[in-house]
Design a protein around this motif. Structure first.
Motif, PDB file in Angstrom:
ATOM      1  N   PRO A  27       0.804  -1.231   0.000  1.00 27.89           N
ATOM      2  CA  PRO A  27       0.000   0.000   0.000  1.00 27.89           C
ATOM      3  C   PRO A  27       0.835   1.279   0.000  1.00 27.89           C
ATOM      4  CG  PRO A  27      -0.881  -1.581   1.577  1.00 27.89           C
ATOM      5  CD  PRO A  27       0.437  -2.119   1.123  1.00 27.89           C
ATOM      6  N   PHE A  35      -5.265   1.634  -6.995  1.00 31.86           N
ATOM      7  CA  PHE A  35      -6.255   1.664  -5.924  1.00 31.86           C
ATOM      8  C   PHE A  35      -7.597   2.226  -6.387  1.00 31.86           C
ATOM      9  CE2 PHE A  35      -2.065   1.818  -3.993  1.00 31.86           C
ATOM     10  CZ  PHE A  35      -2.159   0.849  -3.001  1.00 31.86           C
ATOM     11  N   THR A  38     -10.289   0.060  -5.134  1.00 32.30           N
ATOM     12  CA  THR A  38     -10.303   0.120  -3.671  1.00 32.30           C
ATOM     13  C   THR A  38     -11.026   1.365  -3.171  1.00 32.30           C
ATOM     14  OG1 THR A  38      -8.211  -1.091  -3.601  1.00 32.30           O
ATOM     15  CG2 THR A  38      -8.842   0.119  -1.627  1.00 32.30           C
ATOM     16  N   TYR A  62     -17.044  -5.760   2.869  1.00 34.65           N
ATOM     17  CA  TYR A  62     -16.061  -5.001   3.650  1.00 34.65           C
ATOM     18  C   TYR A  62     -16.725  -4.098   4.687  1.00 34.65           C
ATOM     19  CZ  TYR A  62     -12.116  -6.670   0.936  1.00 34.65           C
ATOM     20  OH  TYR A  62     -11.150  -7.472   0.383  1.00 34.65           O
ATOM     21  N   ARG A  68     -13.162  -2.411   5.952  1.00 38.79           N
ATOM     22  CA  ARG A  68     -12.931  -1.173   5.204  1.00 38.79           C
ATOM     23  C   ARG A  68     -12.485  -0.028   6.113  1.00 38.79           C
ATOM     24  NH1 ARG A  68     -18.642   1.453   3.116  1.00 38.79           N
ATOM     25  NH2 ARG A  68     -19.446   2.168   5.122  1.00 38.79           N
ATOM     26  N   PHE A  72      -4.727  -0.254   5.325  1.00 46.77           N
ATOM     27  CA  PHE A  72      -4.483  -1.279   4.318  1.00 46.77           C
ATOM     28  C   PHE A  72      -3.454  -2.311   4.775  1.00 46.77           C
ATOM     29  CE2 PHE A  72      -5.917   1.403   0.417  1.00 46.77           C
ATOM     30  CZ  PHE A  72      -7.211   1.358   0.906  1.00 46.77           C
ATOM     31  N   ILE A  75      -5.215  -4.903   6.645  1.00 49.02           N
ATOM     32  CA  ILE A  75      -6.001  -5.747   5.737  1.00 49.02           C
ATOM     33  C   ILE A  75      -5.091  -6.770   5.065  1.00 49.02           C
ATOM     34  CG2 ILE A  75      -7.354  -5.739   3.598  1.00 49.02           C
ATOM     35  CD1 ILE A  75      -8.480  -3.029   4.450  1.00 49.02           C
ATOM     36  N   SER A 118      -3.434  -6.963  -0.608  1.00 48.85           N
ATOM     37  CA  SER A 118      -2.976  -5.978   0.371  1.00 48.85           C
ATOM     38  C   SER A 118      -3.946  -4.813   0.529  1.00 48.85           C
ATOM     39  CB  SER A 118      -1.605  -5.436  -0.049  1.00 48.85           C
ATOM     40  OG  SER A 118      -1.713  -4.731  -1.277  1.00 48.85           O
ATOM     41  N   MET A 119      -5.139  -4.958  -0.028  1.00 49.93           N
ATOM     42  CA  MET A 119      -6.118  -3.870  -0.020  1.00 49.93           C
ATOM     43  C   MET A 119      -7.514  -4.474  -0.154  1.00 49.93           C
ATOM     44  SD  MET A 119      -5.303  -2.684  -3.943  1.00 49.93           S
ATOM     45  CE  MET A 119      -3.561  -3.136  -3.803  1.00 49.93           C
ATOM     46  N   THR A 121     -10.402  -5.679  -2.039  1.00 47.19           N
ATOM     47  CA  THR A 121     -10.383  -6.056  -3.451  1.00 47.19           C
ATOM     48  C   THR A 121     -11.412  -7.129  -3.761  1.00 47.19           C
ATOM     49  OG1 THR A 121      -8.993  -7.033  -5.188  1.00 47.19           O
ATOM     50  CG2 THR A 121      -8.538  -7.712  -2.943  1.00 47.19           C
TER      51      THR A 121
END
Length: 355
Positions: A27, A35, A38, A62, A68, A72, A75, A118-119, A121
């Motif tokens: 991130p 992103f 995202t 999320y 959310r 990140f 997450i 890593s986010m 998604t």
């Protein structure tokens, strides 16, 4: 008494920790354009939240899980261990510690998983959906039940992405075609899968007034911000006509699965070339395995169906994917199936014992 960790599992665990660091740092490293999805998922400015459709469902997921609201990097520390553990439960091949092309491709796949998980998604949801198929094939149910149930389940996944409904159609169609005697059965089976896709798209055009690929990929690429799409897939022939749509589907299939043209277009982009090489090698290995399975369908029946599902998805990508980068990201969602197909020989003994 000390327990020794086998080399294959030691390498798997080592890769997990290395890629966990990558996931943690991603991130802070990736450009802003990575992103775009995202931002939509986290902020839901369009009020799309719901239960049907990829964006509505993933926004709901999320929100309900509270993910959310997390940074990140947290997450990443949640999602990547989950997907890695799923792969671990599918199985760790006995030769996973050896350096060969197949293993290196999977190592890269794990790296890509670390990046994309890593986010917030959609690929995380896709991964959770499709990881069920290898577990079904490894279960103790009867073979026919496992195959039929898997196809029905994939059709049910259309609540998330409607085009998943096409995958069982293409898979079954290619399976039936594979019984016809062709000089090159592997090429012919995939070719007829593409013909089925073209027929469905043209039928959609007759009934709805616009062809599927034209309606989705071409219109999206035309209207999208060019700065956010680096490897857009645009057919050299307009898809307003039936022959343009037919060519566009074949062109799209080649662009996302055998992206030689994309490599030439982006010869000076190391990142794109790396994606292209990974994709080409993955496709080649799966193609060779598909050929073997068609020759010994009884011995490799579950690998055959895994590959039929994968190639059905590759055909679907030829219709819908707007660019190469997105197609690679979406393949990570189906990485459990790719992983299972690549190492089927290692898992086959367990499957035979369950039959």
């Amino acid at each position: 008494m000390q327990k020794l960790v086998k080399k294959n599992k030691a390498v798997f665990i080592g890769l997990f920790f290395c890629n966990l660091i990558v996931a943690f740092l991603t991130p802070y490293i990736l450009p802003e354009r990575y992103f775009n999805d995202t931002v939509i998922i986290v902020f839901d400015k369009g009020h799309e939240i719901g239960w049907f459709g990829s964006y509505p469902f993933v926004i709901m997921f999320y929100k309900l899980t509270g993910l959310r609201h997390l940074p990140f990097f947290l997450i990443a520390l949640i999602q990547f261990p989950i997907v890695t553990y799923i792969l671990y439960k599918i199985g760790v091949p006995s030769n996973f510690h050896k350096l060969n092309v197949k293993n290196i491709l999977v190592y890269i796949g794990l790296l890509l998983s670390g990046i994309y998980m890593s986010m917030p998604t959609k690929e995380f949801i896709t991964f959770l959906l499709f990881c069920t198929i290898p577990f079904i094939f490894q279960s103790k149910r009867k073979p026919r039940f496992k195959i039929v149930f898997s196809l029905v389940l994939i059709a049910c996944f259309s609540f998330f992405r409607p085009y998943y409904l096409l995958m069982p159609i293409f898979a079954v169609g290619m399976y039936l075609v594979s019984f016809i005697k062709f000089e090159n059965k592997t090429f012919s089976t995939i070719f007829y899968g593409l013909l089925i896709a073209i027929f469905l798209s043209l039928s959609h055009g007759v009934l709805r007034g616009e062809y599927i690929s034209k309606q989705t990929r071409e219109n999206y690429v035309t209207n999208a911000n060019k700065n956010s799409i680096n490897t857009a897939i645009v057919s050299p022939i307009s898809q307003d006509t039936w022959y343009g749509e037919a060519f566009g589907i074949v062109y799209g299939f080649m662009a996302v699965n055998v992206p030689v043209v994309e490599a030439i277009k982006h010869i000076l982009s190391p990142q794109v070339l790396a994606f292209v090489i990974w994709q080409l090698l993955i496709f080649y290995i799966l193609f060779v395995r598909f050929s073997r399975c068609l020759k010994n369908r009884k011995q490799y029946q579950f690998e055959l169906w895994t590959l039929l599902i994968l190639f059905a998805y590759f055909i679907v990508q030829g219709i819908f994917e707007p660019d190469l980068g997105t197609s690679i990201r979406h393949k990570i969602g189906l990485f459990p199936l790719i992983y299972f197909a690549l190492y089927y020989e290692d898992f086959r003994k367990d499957i035979r014992q369950s039959i």
